[in-house]
Write a protein that holds these residues in place. Sequence first.
Motif, PDB file in Angstrom:
ATOM      1  N   UNK A   1      37.877  29.490  41.672  1.00  0.00           N
ATOM      2  CA  UNK A   1      36.879  29.349  42.728  1.00  0.00           C
ATOM      3  C   UNK A   1      35.722  30.326  42.537  1.00  0.00           C
ATOM      4  N   UNK A   2      36.010  31.541  42.103  1.00  0.00           N
ATOM      5  CA  UNK A   2      34.967  32.561  41.944  1.00  0.00           C
ATOM      6  C   UNK A   2      33.893  32.067  40.966  1.00  0.00           C
TER       7      UNK A   2
ATOM      8  N   UNK B   1      42.100  41.181  38.701  1.00  0.00           N
ATOM      9  CA  UNK B   1      42.428  39.761  38.867  1.00  0.00           C
ATOM     10  C   UNK B   1      42.023  38.937  37.649  1.00  0.00           C
ATOM     11  N   UNK B   2      40.992  39.371  36.937  1.00  0.00           N
ATOM     12  CA  UNK B   2      40.566  38.650  35.732  1.00  0.00           C
ATOM     13  C   UNK B   2      41.592  38.754  34.613  1.00  0.00           C
TER      14      UNK B   2
ATOM     15  N   UNK C   1      42.239  37.664  49.029  1.00  0.00           N
ATOM     16  CA  UNK C   1      41.627  36.328  48.939  1.00  0.00           C
ATOM     17  C   UNK C   1      40.666  36.251  47.758  1.00  0.00           C
ATOM     18  N   UNK C   2      39.914  37.325  47.527  1.00  0.00           N
ATOM     19  CA  UNK C   2      38.992  37.336  46.388  1.00  0.00           C
ATOM     20  C   UNK C   2      39.760  37.268  45.072  1.00  0.00           C
ATOM     21  N   UNK C   3      40.863  38.004  44.973  1.00  0.00           N
ATOM     22  CA  UNK C   3      41.673  37.931  43.754  1.00  0.00           C
ATOM     23  C   UNK C   3      42.191  36.512  43.536  1.00  0.00           C
ATOM     24  N   UNK C   4      42.689  35.895  44.587  1.00  0.00           N
ATOM     25  CA  UNK C   4      43.171  34.509  44.479  1.00  0.00           C
ATOM     26  C   UNK C   4      42.031  33.585  44.047  1.00  0.00           C
ATOM     27  N   UNK C   5      40.833  33.810  44.591  1.00  0.00           N
ATOM     28  CA  UNK C   5      39.676  32.987  44.240  1.00  0.00           C
ATOM     29  C   UNK C   5      39.353  33.095  42.750  1.00  0.00           C
TER      30      UNK C   5
END
Length: 188
Positions: free
Chosen positions: A65-66, A14-15, A56-60
């Motif tokens: 948001x992360x 995701x990064x 959801x973590x990837x979207x964050x």
Amino acid sequence: MYPFVRLAHSLIKSRRMPAMSPLDPHVSQHRCWPLDCDIFMEMNNGRILTLYEMGRFQAAVRMGLWALLKERKWGLTVAGTSIRYRRRITPFETFETRTRIATWDERFVYIEQGMFKKNGECASHVLFRTAVVEKNRAVPTDQLIAALGITAPRPEPAAWVQNWIAAEATRPWPPMQDAAEERLSIAS
């Protein structure tokens, strides 16, 4: 066991993805591995919820948001879920998870997710009531929305989302108190 290695891979992936607006949908690609399956050789319902979490973590990560969570020492929690299963996902099958913010209120952010098979069929669909927490208390969503830089109006929820939120407001907590008290009075 929680798939920590898979989670780490998902976060690293995701990064490398482009940043996104918090109100944009996020799409993530996944594969059903044999360890994801139950005795009927289909993805286990618990693992489905775990893979939704990874989406959801990837979207964050993509919406910033992360980084905000780390900076402010905030956490994430799920406060309610409504899920509908419709199609099996079998070993080695690839699918995508689509994630978007459905709406928010003064306390919760409602996130809608769906798992879609290669042929476009929706295998499952879920609505999560989530919160950002600080010191075991929910961070007011107006504070979260401002921190994320969201200036657009709150998305108008679909009727079924509004109905679910309203129904949850009528649900007693703690659960089954009336039934337990009734049994005690009958036994007396």
